[in-house]
Motif scaffolding. Structure first.
Motif, PDB file in Angstrom:
ATOM      1  N   ARG A  75       0.855  -1.187   0.000  1.00 58.84           N
ATOM      2  CA  ARG A  75       0.000   0.000   0.000  1.00 58.84           C
ATOM      3  C   ARG A  75       0.886   1.231   0.000  1.00 58.84           C
ATOM      4  O   ARG A  75       1.826   1.341   0.790  1.00 58.84           O
ATOM      5  CB  ARG A  75      -0.896   0.008   1.240  1.00 58.84           C
ATOM      6  CG  ARG A  75      -2.003  -1.011   1.179  1.00 58.84           C
ATOM      7  CD  ARG A  75      -2.661  -1.154   2.547  1.00 58.84           C
ATOM      8  NE  ARG A  75      -3.082  -2.549   2.746  1.00 58.84           N
ATOM      9  CZ  ARG A  75      -4.233  -3.045   2.304  1.00 58.84           C
ATOM     10  NH1 ARG A  75      -5.066  -2.279   1.652  1.00 58.84           N
ATOM     11  NH2 ARG A  75      -4.535  -4.303   2.514  1.00 58.84           N
ATOM     12  N   GLU A  76       0.520   2.166  -0.871  1.00 61.13           N
ATOM     13  CA  GLU A  76       1.345   3.361  -1.030  1.00 61.13           C
ATOM     14  C   GLU A  76       1.497   4.102   0.295  1.00 61.13           C
ATOM     15  O   GLU A  76       2.564   4.612   0.619  1.00 61.13           O
ATOM     16  CB  GLU A  76       0.727   4.294  -2.088  1.00 61.13           C
ATOM     17  CG  GLU A  76       1.588   5.510  -2.395  1.00 61.13           C
ATOM     18  CD  GLU A  76       1.081   6.294  -3.601  1.00 61.13           C
ATOM     19  OE1 GLU A  76      -0.081   6.112  -3.990  1.00 61.13           O
ATOM     20  OE2 GLU A  76       1.867   7.093  -4.154  1.00 61.13           O
ATOM     21  N   GLU A 104      10.557   5.320  -1.839  1.00 62.76           N
ATOM     22  CA  GLU A 104      11.565   4.555  -2.576  1.00 62.76           C
ATOM     23  C   GLU A 104      11.051   3.133  -2.868  1.00 62.76           C
ATOM     24  O   GLU A 104      11.168   2.617  -3.970  1.00 62.76           O
ATOM     25  CB  GLU A 104      12.880   4.469  -1.788  1.00 62.76           C
ATOM     26  CG  GLU A 104      13.623   5.781  -1.641  1.00 62.76           C
ATOM     27  CD  GLU A 104      12.972   6.717  -0.606  1.00 62.76           C
ATOM     28  OE1 GLU A 104      12.288   6.207   0.316  1.00 62.76           O
ATOM     29  OE2 GLU A 104      13.129   7.937  -0.743  1.00 62.76           O
ATOM     30  N   VAL A 105      10.497   2.502  -1.836  1.00 57.36           N
ATOM     31  CA  VAL A 105       9.979   1.136  -2.005  1.00 57.36           C
ATOM     32  C   VAL A 105       8.804   1.145  -2.978  1.00 57.36           C
ATOM     33  O   VAL A 105       8.688   0.287  -3.851  1.00 57.36           O
ATOM     34  CB  VAL A 105       9.560   0.544  -0.636  1.00 57.36           C
ATOM     35  CG1 VAL A 105       8.764  -0.750  -0.826  1.00 57.36           C
ATOM     36  CG2 VAL A 105      10.788   0.281   0.220  1.00 57.36           C
ATOM     37  N   TRP A 106       7.941   2.159  -2.846  1.00 62.89           N
ATOM     38  CA  TRP A 106       6.793   2.261  -3.752  1.00 62.89           C
ATOM     39  C   TRP A 106       7.260   2.389  -5.197  1.00 62.89           C
ATOM     40  O   TRP A 106       6.763   1.725  -6.097  1.00 62.89           O
ATOM     41  CB  TRP A 106       5.920   3.456  -3.363  1.00 62.89           C
ATOM     42  CG  TRP A 106       4.671   3.574  -4.190  1.00 62.89           C
ATOM     43  CD1 TRP A 106       4.410   4.504  -5.142  1.00 62.89           C
ATOM     44  CD2 TRP A 106       3.543   2.704  -4.163  1.00 62.89           C
ATOM     45  NE1 TRP A 106       3.186   4.289  -5.715  1.00 62.89           N
ATOM     46  CE2 TRP A 106       2.624   3.175  -5.128  1.00 62.89           C
ATOM     47  CE3 TRP A 106       3.212   1.571  -3.414  1.00 62.89           C
ATOM     48  CZ2 TRP A 106       1.398   2.558  -5.368  1.00 62.89           C
ATOM     49  CZ3 TRP A 106       1.991   0.971  -3.662  1.00 62.89           C
ATOM     50  CH2 TRP A 106       1.098   1.451  -4.630  1.00 62.89           C
ATOM     51  N   GLU A 107       8.253   3.237  -5.406  1.00 59.07           N
ATOM     52  CA  GLU A 107       8.821   3.457  -6.736  1.00 59.07           C
ATOM     53  C   GLU A 107       9.406   2.154  -7.284  1.00 59.07           C
ATOM     54  O   GLU A 107       9.150   1.751  -8.419  1.00 59.07           O
ATOM     55  CB  GLU A 107       9.901   4.533  -6.641  1.00 59.07           C
ATOM     56  CG  GLU A 107      10.642   4.822  -7.936  1.00 59.07           C
ATOM     57  CD  GLU A 107       9.759   5.530  -8.961  1.00 59.07           C
ATOM     58  OE1 GLU A 107      10.084   5.447 -10.157  1.00 59.07           O
ATOM     59  OE2 GLU A 107       8.748   6.140  -8.550  1.00 59.07           O
ATOM     60  N   ALA A 108      10.185   1.447  -6.454  1.00 59.29           N
ATOM     61  CA  ALA A 108      10.855   0.220  -6.895  1.00 59.29           C
ATOM     62  C   ALA A 108       9.833  -0.862  -7.239  1.00 59.29           C
ATOM     63  O   ALA A 108      10.031  -1.649  -8.172  1.00 59.29           O
ATOM     64  CB  ALA A 108      11.805  -0.276  -5.811  1.00 59.29           C
ATOM     65  N   SER A 109       8.727  -0.885  -6.534  1.00 63.37           N
ATOM     66  CA  SER A 109       7.762  -1.968  -6.728  1.00 63.37           C
ATOM     67  C   SER A 109       7.094  -1.874  -8.101  1.00 63.37           C
ATOM     68  O   SER A 109       6.569  -2.861  -8.598  1.00 63.37           O
ATOM     69  CB  SER A 109       6.702  -1.937  -5.626  1.00 63.37           C
ATOM     70  OG  SER A 109       5.852  -0.820  -5.784  1.00 63.37           O
ATOM     71  N   ALA A 110       7.118  -0.687  -8.712  1.00 65.30           N
ATOM     72  CA  ALA A 110       6.511  -0.549 -10.037  1.00 65.30           C
ATOM     73  C   ALA A 110       7.263  -1.351 -11.088  1.00 65.30           C
ATOM     74  O   ALA A 110       6.718  -1.686 -12.133  1.00 65.30           O
ATOM     75  CB  ALA A 110       6.467   0.923 -10.443  1.00 65.30           C
ATOM     76  N   GLY A 111       8.521  -1.672 -10.807  1.00 62.38           N
ATOM     77  CA  GLY A 111       9.345  -2.375 -11.797  1.00 62.38           C
ATOM     78  C   GLY A 111       9.469  -3.869 -11.545  1.00 62.38           C
ATOM     79  O   GLY A 111      10.382  -4.512 -12.055  1.00 62.38           O
TER      80      GLY A 111
END
Length: 432
Positions: free
Chosen positions: A51-52, A58-65
């Motif tokens: 959950r955002e 940083e973790v949120w950003e990384a999880s998109a990939g």
RNA sequence: UCCUCGAUAGCUCAACGGUAGAGCAUCCGGCUGUUAACCGGAGGGUUGCAGGUUCGAAUCCUGCUCGAGGAGCCA
């Protein structure tokens, strides 16, 4: 950190705890401020929820990939959830990419056989294929354990051999410095020597047949377990087959029930495979075939349709014994009461899977064996050592070979034996 | 070795003599409970190779290559 690394299969015991999962991404689903990552680690798969509002930017950003098959180390809290197929989910608070993956060729959808086999190195990651490999491992291990418990000695026979084991023309030829050599198609003849040294032995290894054969039952390179027993007749041999096989199947049922279900085989059904297996003679088998309109002349071996027709009559694997001498290998011992048949037996798996075991009692008489070698036009000098076994304390002895891949294909209801071995070797297919 | 079938986008397939398309995957955007997610947009092709028939061939014909299923043989 504080989280302990846990295999996904063990997550049921970790509810409420902080865990670390190391594995590969199966899928990522994004929906605004919530993301679902399904990860596998070889023991199972689990969905992880991000959950955002609960994780760092940083973790949120990384999880998109987190594309399919990206390897990750993920940390979070394990939680029971009725919506999850396995009953547990993980609320993620940290995810670390170990190796990025992009444009993964194998999708969660239907693929053709050719494509999948070209990508066998990746196909093995799929749920079904991994399940098959786990069952194969358990099955082989169970066979070894049973043989060990029964006092068999594992004795590995050579793969490079100087001549044909059974005198056929289907061997892979290679060079052995200045000589010709052949890849073994069976360890049996060596096993007979070892049985006179150790009583009860077995080899477990690959066999090679250079047959230009392409059916769902064939591999060019396949694995066989071949036990051989001194002071044992045909009946003793068949008892060993049924005891060993039912024990190994029982172990698979006990230890891999989920994998069996995933593959579409009901474990309860397999658990019914217990001794004694039905036994019919070649002559009786001909009778069954005649009733089905598949008549063949006495003396001929069965083809695939015949084996299927016979095995369809039985729920358990069925032994067909006492084949015509002319249809079997030179070393098979003739029945003293009926020399036109040999004390051999094949085990036919149910549901049309065909022969999974071949074996029987070997010739123990020197003169008869020599005569058979000559009848089969085999070079005597290649078999001098084999004849020796009949000169120095020969005994009645028997043995058999069980084909691992064919047996697994039957146990797992597979269309083709190629899925039961990590990297199948088939006609026209050597890579990867 | 023989018989049968097949080859079109990264994948699975459609188009069957008249301008080569869809779904998935990839990339971009949206969505706070998805689970083969969904919605909008973009890129992506010498139709296995070579020849032939035709005004015109992915489509019809011939040969070749690669593959699949089966037979024989075997575990």
């Amino acid at each position: 950190m504080g989280a302990t690394s846990v295999r996904i299969a063990e997550l049921g015991a970790a509810v409420g705890q902080s865990v670390e999962i190391r594995g590969w991404v199966l899928s990522l689903r994004k929906s605004g401020g919530i993301r679902f990552v399904v990860v596998r680690d070889g023991s199972g798969q689990v969905q992880m929820v991000l959950r955002e509002k609960d994780v760092s930017p940083e973790v949120w950003e990384a999880s998109a990939g987190l594309s399919q098959e990206t390897s990750i180390i993920a940390r979070g809290r394990c939680r029971a959830d009725a919506r999850a197929p396995s009953g547990v989910e993980i609320d993620l608070d940290d995810v670390e990419v170990v190796g990025q993956s992009g444009d993964y060729p194998i999708q969660p959808k239907e693929h053709g056989v050719d494509f999948l086999l070209d990508h066998r190195h990746l196909w093995l990651r799929s749920q079904r294929q991994a399940a098959i490999m786990r069952v194969r491992s358990r099955f082989e291990q169970a066979i070894r354990n049973w043989l060990d418990d029964q006092g068999f000695i594992a004795a590995d026979t050579p793969i490079l051999t100087p001549s044909a084991c059974e005198g056929t023309t289907t061997l892979f030829e290679t060079t052995y410095f200045e000589q010709k050599a052949y890849l073994s198609q069976s360890g049996q003849l060596y096993n007979e020597a070892l049985a006179q040294a150790l009583g009860k032995v077995y080899c477990f290894g690959p066999a090679f047949r250079a047959e230009r054969s392409k059916t769902r039952r064939h591999l060019i390179e396949f694995w066989m377990v071949e036990p051989e027993m001194a002071f044992t007749d045909l009946d003793g041999c068949l008892e060993t087959v049924e005891q060993m096989l039912s024990y190994a199947i029982g172990q698979v049922v006990e230890r891999c029930p989920d994998d069996l279900r995933l593959l579409g085989r009901d474990p309860e059904e397999l658990a019914q495979v217990r001794p004694p297996f039905p036994r019919i003679s070649y002559d009786e088998a001909l009778g069954i075939l005649r009733e089905q309109g598949l008549e063949i002349p006495w003396g001929e071996d069965f083809g695939a349709p015949h084996e299927a027709a016979i095995s369809e009559r039985f729920k358990l694997p069925v032994f067909v014994h006492r084949y015509p001498t002319s249809a079997k290998a030179f070393y098979m011992k003739p029945d003293p009461e009926r020399p036109e048949v040999v004390l051999s037996a094949d085990l036919l798996a149910p549901e049309g899977y065909g022969e999974i075991v071949g074996g029987g009692q070997r010739i123990d008489d020197y003169d008869l064996l020599l005569r058979r070698l000559r009848e089969h036009d085999l070079p005597q000098e290649d078999y001098d050592w084999y004849l020796d076994l009949r000169r120095y304390g020969s005994v009645p002895h028997s043995g058999f070979g069980l084909g691992i891949e064919r047996t697994l294909a039957w146990m797992l209801k597979l269309e083709h034996v190629r899925e039961t071995i990590p990297f199948p070797r088939m006609l026209y297919r050597l890579r990867p």
